[in-house]
Write a protein that holds these residues in place. Structure first.
Motif, PDB file in Angstrom:
ATOM      1  N   ILE A   1       0.871  -1.180   0.000  1.00 35.74           N
ATOM      2  CA  ILE A   1       0.000   0.000   0.000  1.00 35.74           C
ATOM      3  C   ILE A   1       0.901   1.220   0.000  1.00 35.74           C
ATOM      4  O   ILE A   1       1.661   1.446   0.944  1.00 35.74           O
ATOM      5  CB  ILE A   1      -0.929  -0.018   1.222  1.00 35.74           C
ATOM      6  CG1 ILE A   1      -1.818  -1.260   1.175  1.00 35.74           C
ATOM      7  CG2 ILE A   1      -1.770   1.245   1.271  1.00 35.74           C
ATOM      8  CD1 ILE A   1      -2.636  -1.479   2.424  1.00 35.74           C
ATOM      9  N   GLU A   2       0.832   2.009  -1.050  1.00 34.13           N
ATOM     10  CA  GLU A   2       1.787   3.081  -1.270  1.00 34.13           C
ATOM     11  C   GLU A   2       1.064   4.387  -1.559  1.00 34.13           C
ATOM     12  O   GLU A   2      -0.071   4.406  -2.045  1.00 34.13           O
ATOM     13  CB  GLU A   2       2.703   2.713  -2.445  1.00 34.13           C
ATOM     14  CG  GLU A   2       3.807   3.701  -2.757  1.00 34.13           C
ATOM     15  CD  GLU A   2       4.732   3.932  -1.583  1.00 34.13           C
ATOM     16  OE1 GLU A   2       4.318   4.697  -0.681  1.00 34.13           O
ATOM     17  OE2 GLU A   2       5.839   3.377  -1.581  1.00 34.13           O
ATOM     18  N   ILE A   3       1.736   5.478  -1.240  1.00 30.92           N
ATOM     19  CA  ILE A   3       1.217   6.809  -1.570  1.00 30.92           C
ATOM     20  C   ILE A   3       1.559   7.101  -3.025  1.00 30.92           C
ATOM     21  O   ILE A   3       2.702   6.894  -3.448  1.00 30.92           O
ATOM     22  CB  ILE A   3       1.843   7.876  -0.659  1.00 30.92           C
ATOM     23  CG1 ILE A   3       1.476   7.601   0.804  1.00 30.92           C
ATOM     24  CG2 ILE A   3       1.401   9.270  -1.070  1.00 30.92           C
ATOM     25  CD1 ILE A   3       2.173   8.526   1.777  1.00 30.92           C
ATOM     26  N   PRO A   4       0.597   7.574  -3.815  1.00 31.10           N
ATOM     27  CA  PRO A   4       0.905   7.873  -5.217  1.00 31.10           C
ATOM     28  C   PRO A   4       1.914   9.004  -5.337  1.00 31.10           C
ATOM     29  O   PRO A   4       1.983   9.887  -4.477  1.00 31.10           O
ATOM     30  CB  PRO A   4      -0.454   8.256  -5.806  1.00 31.10           C
ATOM     31  CG  PRO A   4      -1.287   8.667  -4.638  1.00 31.10           C
ATOM     32  CD  PRO A   4      -0.822   7.844  -3.485  1.00 31.10           C
ATOM     33  N   GLU A   5       2.693   8.971  -6.422  1.00 28.07           N
ATOM     34  CA  GLU A   5       3.710  10.001  -6.623  1.00 28.07           C
ATOM     35  C   GLU A   5       3.076  11.372  -6.827  1.00 28.07           C
ATOM     36  O   GLU A   5       3.655  12.386  -6.464  1.00 28.07           O
ATOM     37  CB  GLU A   5       4.581   9.635  -7.829  1.00 28.07           C
ATOM     38  CG  GLU A   5       5.405   8.371  -7.643  1.00 28.07           C
ATOM     39  CD  GLU A   5       6.257   8.068  -8.857  1.00 28.07           C
ATOM     40  OE1 GLU A   5       6.269   8.902  -9.789  1.00 28.07           O
ATOM     41  OE2 GLU A   5       6.918   7.006  -8.880  1.00 28.07           O
ATOM     42  N   GLN A   6       1.905  11.420  -7.419  1.00 26.48           N
ATOM     43  CA  GLN A   6       1.242  12.687  -7.704  1.00 26.48           C
ATOM     44  C   GLN A   6      -0.131  12.679  -7.040  1.00 26.48           C
ATOM     45  O   GLN A   6      -1.140  12.410  -7.676  1.00 26.48           O
ATOM     46  CB  GLN A   6       1.094  12.889  -9.221  1.00 26.48           C
ATOM     47  CG  GLN A   6       0.538  14.247  -9.640  1.00 26.48           C
ATOM     48  CD  GLN A   6       1.514  15.374  -9.368  1.00 26.48           C
ATOM     49  OE1 GLN A   6       2.699  15.143  -9.216  1.00 26.48           O
ATOM     50  NE2 GLN A   6       1.019  16.599  -9.294  1.00 26.48           N
ATOM     51  N   PRO A   7      -0.200  12.934  -5.701  1.00 24.32           N
ATOM     52  CA  PRO A   7      -1.483  12.844  -5.004  1.00 24.32           C
ATOM     53  C   PRO A   7      -2.433  14.003  -5.279  1.00 24.32           C
ATOM     54  O   PRO A   7      -3.589  13.961  -4.880  1.00 24.32           O
ATOM     55  CB  PRO A   7      -1.069  12.827  -3.527  1.00 24.32           C
ATOM     56  CG  PRO A   7       0.235  13.548  -3.499  1.00 24.32           C
ATOM     57  CD  PRO A   7       0.902  13.254  -4.802  1.00 24.32           C
TER      58      PRO A   7
END
Length: 470
Positions: free
Chosen positions: A115-121
């Motif tokens: 589960i990762e944070i998107p590069e362009q939130p």
């Protein structure tokens, strides 16, 4: 002549004066020791004031092992059936013969997910206003901007809701909130922008706060408390009036009845109010219920100061036993204690207080003495127990009433955290905004409502109201 010689001569010439001096010094030492021995377990002082010398642990040691207990479901990350991105890990060449495997479709042996944070939130949404010419009459028809689009470039409603979440729920100062937004999204709103977000929420929540206030006024059981805050460099008072599902805050330069009357909610209340025996709460027509957690701390302090006051631990034991009986009856889905249990608790309470009354007689007024007669801490508490016995035992006769006023104290806890982080409210308007927005957020939390989607509704045509319609 030395000081010692002077005191010896004074003992010979004026023994009565020496006795008076010794008694005064004893009283002063006792008062200083009582103040020094105060901590979070025997007074209203917060745990943070205990420092490195923590009070002794009174709670019995649990027999359970540390960690999750048997039968506890626990929480763990679960596989998603619809991942947003799939990355395959294979080999490009055969390990034996070296043949190319680039065009070979492999079979999935196993899966792992992260589960990762998107590069362009953050996404940039461009709104375009179109003009269309009618093919029949040639009229040029122009589209309209959405109501929330007011500038050429602006922050979106969900972005603003997240800012409000950081400022009033996570209690981040402007600078730290801006730094976090910059780290996450690459955009750092200025102080003026953040202030305008708070101003919008404050205005939008005005009618909702009035509805929450009316719901609390009609509730059968309420909790009241207050605590000191700093506003514009001066000490003021933050008041809370709350229930299990609603929270209402307001602040005033006054602590007692002047603040209550100016706001109007407390004097108009007709239910049962749980409070901490502050004298201003006794001036109105509601039914009183007094906090037994405060009483237990007072009894603990009395016994620590003078262990001849055996009635204090006896009353503590009775109150804890009574609360255990009430909780057991509630767990069994009963609506009241048996008449025998209730009458025995009341009778034991009266007997213990009667013994305390005999051991600590009221102070006698001396001839010619004016004003209020000073009494010991024990005597003042005994007078209160005699006068407000029904209020302390309200939880025994009415299961709607809790044992203590911890609900109101928990509601005030975040305001103390805000003061520790930010120091004070710089303006009265800032204090007003905090009270209204924080009361809304506390109400949402009590009702189990998701905060971010609900805060987003404050920038819509229909802000969420946590009070159900009649």
């Amino acid at each position: 002549m030395s000081r010692r010689d002077e005191l010896l001569e004074l003992c010979w010439r004026e023994p009565e004066r020496v006795v008076d001096l010794l008694l005064a010094l004893e009283a002063r030492v006792a008062d200083l020791e009582r103040r020094l021995n105060k901590n979070s377990k025997n007074s209203d002082k917060p745990p943070s004031s205990d420092g490195l010398r923590k009070p002794s642990r009174k709670r019995s040691k649990s027999k359970r092992k540390a960690g999750g207990q048997k039968g506890h479901s626990g929480r763990t990350l679960r596989f998603s059936d619809n991942p947003d991105k799939i990355i395959s890990h294979g080999v490009d060449y055969c390990r034996d013969c070296g043949a190319s495997l680039a065009d070979i479709k492999g079979a999935v042996l196993s899966r792992r997910q992260e589960i990762e944070i998107p590069e362009q939130p953050v996404e940039i949404i461009e709104h375009q206003r179109l003009e269309k010419q009618c093919p029949c009459c040639g009229t040029r028809n122009r589209g309209s901007w959405p109501a929330h689009i007011t500038g050429n470039v602006q922050y979106g409603r969900r972005f603003k809701a997240f800012c409000l979440y950081l400022l009033n729920y996570q209690l981040l100062p402007y600078q730290r909130a801006g730094e976090l937004l910059s780290a996450l999204f690459g955009y750092q709103p200025g102080g003026g922008t953040l202030q305008s977000i708070l101003d919008h929420a404050y205005v939008t929540l005005e009618p909702i706060e009035a509805v929450i206030k009316a719901a609390i006024r009609g509730s059968p059981v309420g909790h009241g408390d207050e605590t000191g805050i700093r506003v514009d460099g001066q000490t003021k008072w933050l008041h809370v009036f709350s229930t299990l599902t609603y929270t209402y805050y307001y602040w005033s330069q006054h602590r007692g009845q002047k603040a209550h009357r100016a706001d109007g909610l407390l004097p108009a209340y007709q239910g049962i109010l749980m409070h901490d025996a502050y004298r201003s709460y006794f001036l109105y027509a509601y039914v009183h219920a007094l906090c037994n957690a405060h009483l237990l701390r007072e009894l603990q302090a009395i016994y620590e100061t003078d262990q001849t006051q055996r009635w204090a631990p006896q009353l503590m034991r009775l109150l804890r036993t009574a609360w255990a009986l009430v909780k057991a009856a509630q767990d069994a889905e009963e609506t009241k204690l048996s008449d025998r249990q209730r009458d025995r608790i009341v009778r034991l309470f009266e007997q213990i207080v009667a013994r305390a009354d005999q051991q600590n007689p009221p102070a006698q007024r001396q001839p010619g003495q004016r004003g209020r007669v000073a009494q010991s801490v024990s005597r003042n508490l005994i007078d209160r127990l005699i006068e407000h016995q029904d209020a302390y035992l309200r939880f025994v006769v009415d299961f709607r009433v809790p044992f203590d006023n911890n609900l109101a104290e928990r509601d005030l806890r975040m305001s103390k955290l805000q003061q520790k982080i930010s120091g004070c409210f710089r303006t009265e308007t800032g204090a007003d905004a905090f009270c209204r927005i924080r009361g809304y957020i506390s109400t949402l939390r009590k009702q189990g409502v998701d905060l971010l989607p609900t805060l987003f509704s404050l920038w819509s045509d229909t802000p969420f109201c946590p009070v159900p319609a009649d």
